[in-house]
Scaffold this motif. Sequence first.
Motif, PDB file in Angstrom:
ATOM      1  N   LEU A   1       0.828  -1.209   0.000  1.00 39.88           N
ATOM      2  CA  LEU A   1       0.000   0.000   0.000  1.00 39.88           C
ATOM      3  C   LEU A   1       0.865   1.263   0.000  1.00 39.88           C
ATOM      4  N   ILE A   2       1.929   1.256   0.831  1.00 41.47           N
ATOM      5  CA  ILE A   2       2.814   2.430   0.894  1.00 41.47           C
ATOM      6  C   ILE A   2       3.500   2.655  -0.448  1.00 41.47           C
ATOM      7  N   GLN A   3       3.900   1.546  -1.097  1.00 43.24           N
ATOM      8  CA  GLN A   3       4.551   1.676  -2.411  1.00 43.24           C
ATOM      9  C   GLN A   3       3.592   2.222  -3.456  1.00 43.24           C
ATOM     10  N   LYS A   4       2.295   1.861  -3.314  1.00 42.01           N
ATOM     11  CA  LYS A   4       1.287   2.385  -4.247  1.00 42.01           C
ATOM     12  C   LYS A   4       1.059   3.880  -4.015  1.00 42.01           C
ATOM     13  N   ILE A   5       1.020   4.260  -2.728  1.00 41.49           N
ATOM     14  CA  ILE A   5       0.754   5.673  -2.398  1.00 41.49           C
ATOM     15  C   ILE A   5       1.951   6.547  -2.755  1.00 41.49           C
ATOM     16  N   TYR A   6       3.160   6.023  -2.465  1.00 42.56           N
ATOM     17  CA  TYR A   6       4.382   6.797  -2.732  1.00 42.56           C
ATOM     18  C   TYR A   6       5.284   6.035  -3.717  1.00 42.56           C
ATOM     19  N   PRO A   7       4.891   5.944  -4.979  1.00 44.11           N
ATOM     20  CA  PRO A   7       5.764   5.258  -5.953  1.00 44.11           C
ATOM     21  C   PRO A   7       7.055   6.051  -6.156  1.00 44.11           C
ATOM     22  N   VAL A   8       8.171   5.336  -6.199  1.00 42.13           N
ATOM     23  CA  VAL A   8       9.468   6.023  -6.326  1.00 42.13           C
ATOM     24  C   VAL A   8      10.108   5.614  -7.653  1.00 42.13           C
ATOM     25  N   HIS A   9      10.002   6.502  -8.622  1.00 39.73           N
ATOM     26  CA  HIS A   9      10.673   6.284  -9.908  1.00 39.73           C
ATOM     27  C   HIS A   9      11.795   7.293 -10.099  1.00 39.73           C
ATOM     28  N   GLU A  10      11.917   8.190  -9.104  1.00 42.91           N
ATOM     29  CA  GLU A  10      12.800   9.349  -9.302  1.00 42.91           C
ATOM     30  C   GLU A  10      14.284   9.000  -9.289  1.00 42.91           C
ATOM     31  N   SER A  11      14.691   7.894  -8.615  1.00 40.83           N
ATOM     32  CA  SER A  11      16.125   7.577  -8.572  1.00 40.83           C
ATOM     33  C   SER A  11      16.642   7.274  -9.971  1.00 40.83           C
ATOM     34  N   LEU A  12      15.909   6.408 -10.704  1.00 44.75           N
ATOM     35  CA  LEU A  12      16.306   6.089 -12.085  1.00 44.75           C
ATOM     36  C   LEU A  12      16.171   7.324 -12.965  1.00 44.75           C
ATOM     37  N   LYS A  13      15.080   8.081 -12.738  1.00 44.37           N
ATOM     38  CA  LYS A  13      14.845   9.277 -13.545  1.00 44.37           C
ATOM     39  C   LYS A  13      15.975  10.296 -13.347  1.00 44.37           C
TER      40      LYS A  13
ATOM     41  N   ALA B   1      18.318  17.715 -10.474  1.00 44.54           N
ATOM     42  CA  ALA B   1      18.158  18.077  -9.050  1.00 44.54           C
ATOM     43  C   ALA B   1      16.723  17.908  -8.574  1.00 44.54           C
ATOM     44  N   LYS B   2      15.747  18.261  -9.424  1.00 46.26           N
ATOM     45  CA  LYS B   2      14.352  18.185  -9.008  1.00 46.26           C
ATOM     46  C   LYS B   2      13.939  16.732  -8.738  1.00 46.26           C
ATOM     47  N   SER B   3      14.346  15.829  -9.635  1.00 45.79           N
ATOM     48  CA  SER B   3      14.020  14.408  -9.438  1.00 45.79           C
ATOM     49  C   SER B   3      14.709  13.871  -8.195  1.00 45.79           C
ATOM     50  N   SER B   4      15.937  14.324  -7.968  1.00 44.59           N
ATOM     51  CA  SER B   4      16.672  13.863  -6.798  1.00 44.59           C
ATOM     52  C   SER B   4      15.980  14.308  -5.506  1.00 44.59           C
ATOM     53  N   GLU B   5      15.504  15.552  -5.490  1.00 42.79           N
ATOM     54  CA  GLU B   5      14.798  16.050  -4.291  1.00 42.79           C
ATOM     55  C   GLU B   5      13.475  15.305  -4.087  1.00 42.79           C
ATOM     56  N   LEU B   6      12.778  15.017  -5.195  1.00 42.31           N
ATOM     57  CA  LEU B   6      11.517  14.269  -5.094  1.00 42.31           C
ATOM     58  C   LEU B   6      11.750  12.873  -4.537  1.00 42.31           C
ATOM     59  N   TYR B   7      12.852  12.260  -4.969  1.00 43.73           N
ATOM     60  CA  TYR B   7      13.195  10.913  -4.478  1.00 43.73           C
ATOM     61  C   TYR B   7      13.393  10.948  -2.963  1.00 43.73           C
ATOM     62  N   THR B   8      14.169  11.913  -2.494  1.00 39.95           N
ATOM     63  CA  THR B   8      14.421  12.036  -1.050  1.00 39.95           C
ATOM     64  C   THR B   8      13.134  12.292  -0.287  1.00 39.95           C
ATOM     65  N   GLU B   9      12.295  13.168  -0.842  1.00 39.29           N
ATOM     66  CA  GLU B   9      11.035  13.506  -0.178  1.00 39.29           C
ATOM     67  C   GLU B   9      10.119  12.287  -0.070  1.00 39.29           C
ATOM     68  N   LYS B  10      10.046  11.487  -1.139  1.00 38.05           N
ATOM     69  CA  LYS B  10       9.163  10.312  -1.108  1.00 38.05           C
ATOM     70  C   LYS B  10       9.696   9.235  -0.162  1.00 38.05           C
ATOM     71  N   MET B  11      11.017   9.078  -0.120  1.00 38.17           N
ATOM     72  CA  MET B  11      11.582   8.101   0.807  1.00 38.17           C
ATOM     73  C   MET B  11      11.325   8.520   2.248  1.00 38.17           C
ATOM     74  N   GLN B  12      11.363   9.829   2.517  1.00 38.51           N
ATOM     75  CA  GLN B  12      11.038  10.317   3.869  1.00 38.51           C
ATOM     76  C   GLN B  12       9.575  10.028   4.207  1.00 38.51           C
ATOM     77  N   LYS B  13       8.689  10.209   3.226  1.00 42.00           N
ATOM     78  CA  LYS B  13       7.265   9.941   3.461  1.00 42.00           C
ATOM     79  C   LYS B  13       7.014   8.457   3.691  1.00 42.00           C
ATOM     80  N   ARG B  14       7.717   7.611   2.932  1.00 38.07           N
ATOM     81  CA  ARG B  14       7.586   6.167   3.146  1.00 38.07           C
ATOM     82  C   ARG B  14       8.041   5.792   4.559  1.00 38.07           C
TER      83      ARG B  14
END
Length: 448
Positions: A258-270, A329-342
């Motif tokens: 459920l958490i992965q569905k709510i906070y999908p993380v594609h930003e690291s590869l992006k 940089a934007k994708s990198s910040e989004l990745y960090t933000e989503k991992m914090q939310k997870r």
Amino acid sequence: MNRYLYTQFYRNKAYIIALLFLFMAGIMAIYTGKKFLDRNEDIISKSGAFQKESIERNTKFHKDDLGLVLYYIKFNLVNETPRLAALNIGMRDLNPSIQGVTIRNLEEQRYNSDFYNPANAAVGNFDFSFVIVFLFPLVIVAFCYNLISEEEERGTWKLLSVQSGNLQKLLDHKMLIRLGAVTAVYLASITIASVWIKIPLDLYYIAFVISGWLYILFWFVLCRWIISFRKSSAHNALILLIVWVSINFIIPMSSNILIQKIYPVHESLKAVMEQREGYHNKWDEAKRPTMEKFYKVYPQYRNFKVEENDTFTWTWYYAMQHMGDLESAKSSELYTEKMQKRNQAATYLGYFLPNLHTQLVESHLAKTDMNNQLQYASSLKKFHEKKRLFFYPLIFSVKNAESINWAQQTIQLSSLSEHLKYAQLFLPYLVFIALFMILSQNKYRKLC
């Protein structure tokens, strides 16, 4: 009567074998943690020598070209690994405790690590926290599931009711004997760990010990409540095993999906793709726009001019390298933000699942959790920027390698510490323990 209860418990060979099994499992887990710690320390100690050797080799062969020297040399930043990490390896097996980076773009280098078997990652490490969370409850269930039902199934319950002046006291004493035996195994194991691994007796270690013991106590009060319904032994065992499977596997796995569905993380590869495209495209573009973007970020380097007809300069090369990082940089910040939310979602879930809370608390105390990894990533970014800004003016001024005191370029340590929030650590345990004590106490009054 009390002496008889002690004798009855410790003469039961099955109980003694279970306690020995638990103790041996704990020792094996501690050994696993020590091997991990030794390997980690070996890698860190060798990294210092490798960095020094790399500097000596490159400055020897490219001493007149500082830009080329720094193209190859990696500077290592160590994520401090406390001795307590041997008891909870956490994410340290997937994420290295030391990372070497050149002054080229960072995003691509951030995700460089050893290959790891995903099957092993799914199972996790057999560390001491694993033994506490998964194995201790099974032994506690085996000790307690039939404390009342066994007497009823033997037909001795009525006799016990007549002979005993206080049934609740008798049952609690039997429970305390078992709690004392399991606690002794737990304390013996963790004491051996502290001596063997040389874990400092600081607040983190004490909080770790208390956390594990409160989790053990939680399972005893849960058993106390379940057996107070006076169902059959088979029924009690089944209910307790369903609880064990549910809170250890079914609910965490479902919640993880459920958490992965709510906070999908594609930003690291992006971020890596954007960085690579941003960097590689610069080879085919005019140099001036790249340099103007670089000067906008670092106006102090505007004096180092790059002409459009220049064939190649290190100033332009390192500028375009940094542009790759800026474009991702934007994708990198989004990745960090989503991992914090997870991570935050898992923390909230842990308030309702003592097993998950124990894993999160102990990995937090051992600095092997996601929060530590995110803080280390932030430190690595600052470390990379500090190195770049130190070497940029030297490279852009076309200095040679001999202009730098390389002896000062040693591996650096990132030490992260946080103030412990005791209420956040222990309150969830105390709430569950108090709840089941109150619920079981009401049932025990009816027994007596």
